[in-house]
Design a protein around this motif. Structure first.
Motif, PDB file in Angstrom:
ATOM      1  N   PHE A  30       0.941  -1.310   0.054  1.00 25.05           N
ATOM      2  CA  PHE A  30       0.139  -0.024  -0.108  1.00 25.05           C
ATOM      3  C   PHE A  30       1.030   1.232  -0.174  1.00 25.05           C
ATOM      4  O   PHE A  30       0.837   2.239  -0.881  1.00 25.05           O
ATOM      5  CB  PHE A  30      -0.914  -0.045   1.286  1.00 25.05           C
ATOM      6  N   PHE A  31       1.761   1.261   0.845  1.00 29.15           N
ATOM      7  CA  PHE A  31       2.635   2.371   1.043  1.00 29.15           C
ATOM      8  C   PHE A  31       3.561   2.567  -0.445  1.00 29.15           C
ATOM      9  O   PHE A  31       3.930   3.714  -0.514  1.00 29.15           O
ATOM     10  CB  PHE A  31       3.690   2.386   2.122  1.00 29.15           C
ATOM     11  N   LEU A  32       3.879   1.439  -0.909  1.00 32.07           N
ATOM     12  CA  LEU A  32       4.739   1.595  -2.397  1.00 32.07           C
ATOM     13  C   LEU A  32       4.065   2.642  -3.216  1.00 32.07           C
ATOM     14  O   LEU A  32       4.626   3.373  -3.683  1.00 32.07           O
ATOM     15  CB  LEU A  32       4.772   0.135  -2.664  1.00 32.07           C
ATOM     16  N   TRP A  33       2.502   2.320  -3.330  1.00 30.08           N
ATOM     17  CA  TRP A  33       1.962   3.050  -4.172  1.00 30.08           C
ATOM     18  C   TRP A  33       1.748   4.394  -3.895  1.00 30.08           C
ATOM     19  O   TRP A  33       2.148   5.348  -4.865  1.00 30.08           O
ATOM     20  CB  TRP A  33       0.710   2.548  -4.666  1.00 30.08           C
ATOM     21  N   ILE A  37       3.917   7.491  -6.296  1.00 29.28           N
ATOM     22  CA  ILE A  37       3.414   8.839  -6.620  1.00 29.28           C
ATOM     23  C   ILE A  37       4.032   9.917  -5.736  1.00 29.28           C
ATOM     24  O   ILE A  37       4.373  11.115  -6.726  1.00 29.28           O
ATOM     25  CB  ILE A  37       1.734   8.632  -6.135  1.00 29.28           C
ATOM     26  N   GLY A  38       4.225   9.751  -4.681  1.00 29.37           N
ATOM     27  CA  GLY A  38       5.024  10.872  -3.996  1.00 29.37           C
ATOM     28  C   GLY A  38       6.562  11.171  -4.751  1.00 29.37           C
ATOM     29  O   GLY A  38       6.906  12.277  -4.784  1.00 29.37           O
ATOM     30  N   GLY A  39       7.013  10.182  -5.404  1.00 31.74           N
ATOM     31  CA  GLY A  39       8.375  10.326  -5.995  1.00 31.74           C
ATOM     32  C   GLY A  39       8.013  10.976  -7.367  1.00 31.74           C
ATOM     33  O   GLY A  39       9.005  11.917  -7.531  1.00 31.74           O
ATOM     34  N   VAL A  40       7.181  10.880  -8.009  1.00 38.11           N
ATOM     35  CA  VAL A  40       6.773  11.588  -9.200  1.00 38.11           C
ATOM     36  C   VAL A  40       6.457  13.032  -8.610  1.00 38.11           C
ATOM     37  O   VAL A  40       6.780  13.964  -9.418  1.00 38.11           O
ATOM     38  CB  VAL A  40       5.509  10.880  -9.849  1.00 38.11           C
ATOM     39  N   ILE A  41       5.648  13.274  -7.710  1.00 40.16           N
ATOM     40  CA  ILE A  41       5.269  14.634  -7.103  1.00 40.16           C
ATOM     41  C   ILE A  41       6.779  15.548  -6.765  1.00 40.16           C
ATOM     42  O   ILE A  41       6.713  16.656  -7.063  1.00 40.16           O
ATOM     43  CB  ILE A  41       4.350  14.620  -6.078  1.00 40.16           C
ATOM     44  N   GLY A  42       7.734  14.638  -6.095  1.00 42.34           N
ATOM     45  CA  GLY A  42       8.763  15.302  -5.693  1.00 42.34           C
ATOM     46  C   GLY A  42       9.872  15.865  -6.859  1.00 42.34           C
ATOM     47  O   GLY A  42      10.304  16.871  -7.069  1.00 42.34           O
ATOM     48  N   ALA A  43       9.470  14.928  -8.068  1.00 42.02           N
ATOM     49  CA  ALA A  43      10.518  15.411  -9.170  1.00 42.02           C
ATOM     50  C   ALA A  43       9.653  16.536 -10.107  1.00 42.02           C
ATOM     51  O   ALA A  43      10.373  17.205 -10.418  1.00 42.02           O
ATOM     52  CB  ALA A  43      10.411  14.245 -10.111  1.00 42.02           C
ATOM     53  N   PHE A  79      11.536  12.595  -1.107  1.00 41.56           N
ATOM     54  CA  PHE A  79      10.302  11.925  -1.867  1.00 41.56           C
ATOM     55  C   PHE A  79      10.895  11.076  -3.101  1.00 41.56           C
ATOM     56  O   PHE A  79      10.415  10.100  -3.438  1.00 41.56           O
ATOM     57  CB  PHE A  79       9.413  13.121  -2.185  1.00 41.56           C
ATOM     58  N   ILE A  80      11.885  11.779  -3.835  1.00 39.63           N
ATOM     59  CA  ILE A  80      12.328  10.861  -5.131  1.00 39.63           C
ATOM     60  C   ILE A  80      13.047   9.744  -4.698  1.00 39.63           C
ATOM     61  O   ILE A  80      12.881   8.796  -5.146  1.00 39.63           O
ATOM     62  CB  ILE A  80      13.326  11.918  -5.896  1.00 39.63           C
ATOM     63  N   TYR A  81      13.749   9.816  -3.578  1.00 40.50           N
ATOM     64  CA  TYR A  81      14.558   8.597  -3.201  1.00 40.50           C
ATOM     65  C   TYR A  81      13.515   7.329  -2.685  1.00 40.50           C
ATOM     66  O   TYR A  81      13.524   6.344  -3.049  1.00 40.50           O
ATOM     67  CB  TYR A  81      15.576   8.989  -1.876  1.00 40.50           C
ATOM     68  N   LYS A  82      12.374   7.862  -1.993  1.00 35.26           N
ATOM     69  CA  LYS A  82      11.187   6.999  -1.683  1.00 35.26           C
ATOM     70  C   LYS A  82      10.721   6.448  -2.803  1.00 35.26           C
ATOM     71  O   LYS A  82      10.265   5.094  -2.772  1.00 35.26           O
ATOM     72  CB  LYS A  82      10.214   7.573  -0.489  1.00 35.26           C
ATOM     73  N   GLY A  83      10.434   7.232  -3.939  1.00 37.30           N
ATOM     74  CA  GLY A  83       9.725   6.752  -5.017  1.00 37.30           C
ATOM     75  C   GLY A  83      10.713   5.541  -5.660  1.00 37.30           C
ATOM     76  O   GLY A  83      10.198   4.753  -6.325  1.00 37.30           O
ATOM     77  N   ILE A  84      12.112   5.808  -5.903  1.00 37.00           N
ATOM     78  CA  ILE A  84      13.106   5.264  -6.320  1.00 37.00           C
ATOM     79  C   ILE A  84      12.858   3.695  -5.666  1.00 37.00           C
ATOM     80  O   ILE A  84      13.089   2.606  -6.190  1.00 37.00           O
ATOM     81  CB  ILE A  84      14.458   5.462  -6.318  1.00 37.00           C
ATOM     82  N   VAL A  85      12.826   3.821  -4.193  1.00 42.19           N
ATOM     83  CA  VAL A  85      13.046   2.322  -3.548  1.00 42.19           C
ATOM     84  C   VAL A  85      11.538   1.804  -3.729  1.00 42.19           C
ATOM     85  O   VAL A  85      11.509   0.723  -3.883  1.00 42.19           O
ATOM     86  CB  VAL A  85      12.839   2.745  -1.917  1.00 42.19           C
ATOM     87  N   ALA A  86      10.493   2.623  -3.978  1.00 37.68           N
ATOM     88  CA  ALA A  86       9.376   2.058  -4.135  1.00 37.68           C
ATOM     89  C   ALA A  86       9.272   1.204  -5.373  1.00 37.68           C
ATOM     90  O   ALA A  86       8.689   0.239  -5.678  1.00 37.68           O
ATOM     91  CB  ALA A  86       7.963   2.776  -3.949  1.00 37.68           C
ATOM     92  N   TYR A  87       9.759   1.838  -6.466  1.00 35.50           N
ATOM     93  CA  TYR A  87       9.745   1.409  -7.931  1.00 35.50           C
ATOM     94  C   TYR A  87      10.872   0.012  -7.821  1.00 35.50           C
ATOM     95  O   TYR A  87      10.253  -0.997  -8.158  1.00 35.50           O
ATOM     96  CB  TYR A  87      10.795   2.397  -8.937  1.00 35.50           C
ATOM     97  N   GLY A  88      11.796  -0.045  -6.901  1.00 33.78           N
ATOM     98  CA  GLY A  88      12.754  -1.201  -7.064  1.00 33.78           C
ATOM     99  C   GLY A  88      12.090  -2.316  -6.235  1.00 33.78           C
ATOM    100  O   GLY A  88      12.140  -3.481  -6.725  1.00 33.78           O
ATOM    101  N   LEU A  89      11.021  -1.975  -5.124  1.00 32.73           N
ATOM    102  CA  LEU A  89      10.374  -3.034  -4.738  1.00 32.73           C
ATOM    103  C   LEU A  89       9.350  -3.598  -5.498  1.00 32.73           C
ATOM    104  O   LEU A  89       8.865  -4.857  -5.572  1.00 32.73           O
ATOM    105  CB  LEU A  89       9.995  -2.418  -3.116  1.00 32.73           C
ATOM    106  N   TRP A  90       8.644  -2.741  -6.043  1.00 29.16           N
ATOM    107  CA  TRP A  90       7.235  -3.302  -6.687  1.00 29.16           C
ATOM    108  C   TRP A  90       7.629  -3.853  -8.004  1.00 29.16           C
ATOM    109  O   TRP A  90       7.257  -4.959  -8.408  1.00 29.16           O
ATOM    110  CB  TRP A  90       6.521  -1.895  -7.254  1.00 29.16           C
ATOM    111  N   PHE A  91       8.969  -3.435  -8.633  1.00 32.73           N
ATOM    112  CA  PHE A  91       9.396  -4.054  -9.723  1.00 32.73           C
ATOM    113  C   PHE A  91      10.492  -5.215  -9.457  1.00 32.73           C
ATOM    114  O   PHE A  91      11.096  -5.654 -10.516  1.00 32.73           O
ATOM    115  CB  PHE A  91       9.884  -3.109 -10.965  1.00 32.73           C
TER     116      PHE A  91
END
Length: 153
Positions: A30-33, A37-43, A79-91
């Motif tokens: 749930f938090f990955l998603w 989104i937060g990583g995209v918003i940060g960028a 936020f960008i780092y958290k987005g990268i981590v979320a991407y890595g975990l999801w994929f």
């Protein structure tokens, strides 16, 4: 008579295919998603910052209304780092659990600094109990537990 194998045979045969994503509990998924989104918003806020007058950013007790201030840059980077981590975990990237462990440690450190040090340095910020420490600790423990199983899959 021999059966002719096709290149799509691996899709027809049901095997015990385990996914790395299955190691993650539902609350982390749930938090990955949210953080994708937060990583995209940060960028986007970094790219569109000069054109935006006011944007509210907040994480771990750090607040900012401008992306091009010191707290704003810190928040956008988080936020960008958290987005990268979320991407890595999801994929299901191999580096993702180690990056998640680093993410949890950074989050815990920032929460502790914002809770225990900054209120005594800055008169504008008062002491607040950072409840984010609870899920961050659980996140850290879970990522440490699944790190080896993640690599072996």
């Amino acid at each position: 008579m021999e059966e002719k194998s096709t290149t799509f045979e691996e899709f027809d045969i049901k095997n015990n295919f385990a996914r790395r994503r299955d190691l993650l509990p539902l609350w982390i998924k749930f938090f990955l998603w949210i953080f994708l989104i937060g990583g995209v918003i940060g960028a986007i806020s970094l790219m569109a910052g000069p054109f935006m007058g006011h944007i509210d950013l907040s994480l771990y007790g750090i607040d900012s209304t401008r992306p091009y201030s010191i707290p704003g840059l810190i928040l956008c980077c988080l936020f960008i780092y958290k987005g990268i981590v979320a991407y890595g975990l999801w994929f299901e990237q191999e580096w993702a659990p180690q990056a998640a462990i680093i993410d949890a440690i950074i989050g815990i450190a920032i929460c502790l600094i914002m809770m225990a040090i900054i209120p005594f340095i800055s008169p504008n910020i008062s002491f607040t109990l950072r409840l984010e420490l609870i899920p961050l600790y659980l996140y850290l423990v879970k990522m440490q537990k699944i790190k080896n199983a993640w690599r072996n899959l």
